[in-house]
Design an enzyme around this catalytic site. Sequence first.
Site, PDB file in Angstrom:
ATOM      1  N   ASN A   9      -8.201  -0.411   4.243  1.00 56.38           N
ATOM      2  CA  ASN A   9      -7.039  -1.267   3.674  1.00 56.38           C
ATOM      3  C   ASN A   9      -6.078  -1.289   5.027  1.00 56.38           C
ATOM      4  O   ASN A   9      -5.290  -0.297   5.259  1.00 56.38           O
ATOM      5  CB  ASN A   9      -6.509  -0.819   2.549  1.00 56.38           C
ATOM      6  CG  ASN A   9      -5.341  -1.654   2.162  1.00 56.38           C
ATOM      7  OD1 ASN A   9      -4.934  -2.449   2.678  1.00 56.38           O
ATOM      8  ND2 ASN A   9      -4.362  -1.157   1.216  1.00 56.38           N
ATOM      9  N   LYS A  11      -3.380  -3.019   5.162  1.00 52.44           N
ATOM     10  CA  LYS A  11      -2.078  -3.612   4.890  1.00 52.44           C
ATOM     11  C   LYS A  11      -1.566  -4.498   5.959  1.00 52.44           C
ATOM     12  O   LYS A  11      -2.077  -5.208   6.309  1.00 52.44           O
ATOM     13  CB  LYS A  11      -1.153  -2.319   4.812  1.00 52.44           C
ATOM     14  CG  LYS A  11      -2.129  -1.170   3.802  1.00 52.44           C
ATOM     15  CD  LYS A  11      -1.078  -0.120   3.330  1.00 52.44           C
ATOM     16  CE  LYS A  11      -1.852   1.026   2.533  1.00 52.44           C
ATOM     17  NZ  LYS A  11      -1.161   1.839   1.757  1.00 52.44           N
ATOM     18  N   HIS A  95      -3.410  -3.711  -5.927  1.00 48.66           N
ATOM     19  CA  HIS A  95      -2.950  -2.242  -5.090  1.00 48.66           C
ATOM     20  C   HIS A  95      -1.474  -1.706  -5.626  1.00 48.66           C
ATOM     21  O   HIS A  95      -0.725  -2.652  -6.027  1.00 48.66           O
ATOM     22  CB  HIS A  95      -3.114  -2.724  -3.818  1.00 48.66           C
ATOM     23  CG  HIS A  95      -2.578  -1.329  -2.917  1.00 48.66           C
ATOM     24  ND1 HIS A  95      -1.448  -0.950  -2.629  1.00 48.66           N
ATOM     25  CD2 HIS A  95      -3.622  -0.673  -2.236  1.00 48.66           C
ATOM     26  CE1 HIS A  95      -1.478   0.123  -2.106  1.00 48.66           C
ATOM     27  NE2 HIS A  95      -2.908   0.177  -1.739  1.00 48.66           N
ATOM     28  N   GLU A  97       0.954  -0.919  -4.216  1.00 45.81           N
ATOM     29  CA  GLU A  97       2.218  -1.687  -3.660  1.00 45.81           C
ATOM     30  C   GLU A  97       2.426  -3.189  -4.098  1.00 45.81           C
ATOM     31  O   GLU A  97       3.600  -3.383  -4.153  1.00 45.81           O
ATOM     32  CB  GLU A  97       1.850  -1.583  -2.065  1.00 45.81           C
ATOM     33  CG  GLU A  97       1.900  -0.481  -1.435  1.00 45.81           C
ATOM     34  CD  GLU A  97       1.033   0.032  -0.256  1.00 45.81           C
ATOM     35  OE1 GLU A  97       0.490  -0.881   0.346  1.00 45.81           O
ATOM     36  OE2 GLU A  97       0.969   1.276   0.189  1.00 45.81           O
ATOM     37  N   GLU A 168      -6.185   5.322  -7.118  1.00 47.00           N
ATOM     38  CA  GLU A 168      -5.422   5.507  -6.126  1.00 47.00           C
ATOM     39  C   GLU A 168      -4.100   6.200  -6.787  1.00 47.00           C
ATOM     40  O   GLU A 168      -3.284   5.586  -7.260  1.00 47.00           O
ATOM     41  CB  GLU A 168      -4.870   4.380  -5.028  1.00 47.00           C
ATOM     42  CG  GLU A 168      -6.059   3.830  -4.628  1.00 47.00           C
ATOM     43  CD  GLU A 168      -5.711   3.291  -3.281  1.00 47.00           C
ATOM     44  OE1 GLU A 168      -6.142   3.616  -2.424  1.00 47.00           O
ATOM     45  OE2 GLU A 168      -4.808   2.158  -3.430  1.00 47.00           O
ATOM     46  N   GLY A 174      -0.044   7.042   1.464  1.00 46.54           N
ATOM     47  CA  GLY A 174       0.917   6.997   2.447  1.00 46.54           C
ATOM     48  C   GLY A 174       1.897   8.545   2.673  1.00 46.54           C
ATOM     49  O   GLY A 174       2.691   8.440   3.286  1.00 46.54           O
ATOM     50  N   SER A 213      -4.226   8.941   1.037  1.00 45.81           N
ATOM     51  CA  SER A 213      -4.099  10.169   2.191  1.00 45.81           C
ATOM     52  C   SER A 213      -5.362  10.567   2.352  1.00 45.81           C
ATOM     53  O   SER A 213      -5.567  11.787   2.846  1.00 45.81           O
ATOM     54  CB  SER A 213      -3.090  11.200   1.821  1.00 45.81           C
ATOM     55  OG  SER A 213      -1.876  10.664   1.811  1.00 45.81           O
TER      56      SER A 213
HETATM   57  P1  PGA Z   1      -3.330   5.867   2.621  1.00 45.14           P
HETATM   58  O1  PGA Z   1      -3.335   4.357   1.756  1.00 45.14           O
HETATM   59  O2  PGA Z   1      -4.610   6.323   2.941  1.00 45.14           O
HETATM   60  O3  PGA Z   1      -2.609   5.557   3.868  1.00 45.14           O
HETATM   61  O4  PGA Z   1      -2.575   6.877   1.617  1.00 45.14           O
HETATM   62  C1  PGA Z   1      -4.307   4.142   0.834  1.00 45.14           C
HETATM   63  C2  PGA Z   1      -4.253   2.979   0.279  1.00 45.14           C
HETATM   64  O5  PGA Z   1      -3.155   2.399  -0.214  1.00 45.14           O
HETATM   65  O6  PGA Z   1      -5.200   2.229   0.015  1.00 45.14           O
END
Ligand code: PGA
Length: 252
Positions: A9, A11, A95, A97, A168, A174, A213
């Site tokens: 992803n 983003k 997601h 976010e 997640e 993140g 992460s």
């Molecule tokens: P990350 O993000 O691996 O940077 O923690 C995962 C995601 O948001 O899909």
Amino acid sequence: MRQPLVAGNWKMHGSRESINALLRKIMADYDAACGVELAVFPPYTYLQQVQELLSNTPIRWGAQNVSSETSGAFTGEISAEMLQDFGCHYVLVGHSERRRLFGEDNLLVAMKFIRAAKTGLFPILCVGETLEEREAGNTEQVIQQQLLALLDISDGREQLRRGVIAYEPVWAIGTGITATPDQAQQVHAFIRKIIAKNDENVAQQLRILYGGSIKASNAEAIFAMPDIDGGLVGGASLDAKEFIEITNLCKR
Ligand code: PGA
């Protein structure tokens, strides 16, 4: 057997130049014979570039979001039909976010999932609890509500077989903090159990990815868990070497 999937992803990152360089490295180093399916999720504006670069490769790609509407006066939105027209295979829905920063609730996410699946795309439904919810002991309740929003709709139950689920935990995205393999496995098994209540077959076939992460240094232990079928990788997917290393660690 469920084929493992590692999805990147990206983003809101990248430029034409950086995406060209990143994808060329990924294409050079990915060996489909490893048995792990690979997919990338660029921002909308780079879908065409990704489509061109990845044509004639086994690497799949998709969009990070989709509208729940088919067409009409919805300024700024992109429909499932448009993504399908473009050649997208997957699309992420819900997601954290999107849920947190853009107010997407469980019902809207379920509508997006159903629209995408009915159009011929393969939606990846993201679910996960916040740190507060985990600390209050509400992880399973939150995940169950996120799943039931889809499963309580007959179209949702039916279309789930086209989908993938990504667990997640919001507190792991993140942040550099990963769920322990046991913590993740526990929730993955719970997700499969909820789905099995509706359809045992779908539950056994459905791929459930872990996200939050993931790095080459922690992926192996996570992917070793029986109900974890791959990963949704954010930050580490922007580094071709790291991303391919993660993919190779997902081999069964
Ligand atoms: P990350 O993000 O691996 O940077 O923690 C995962 C995601 O948001 O899909």
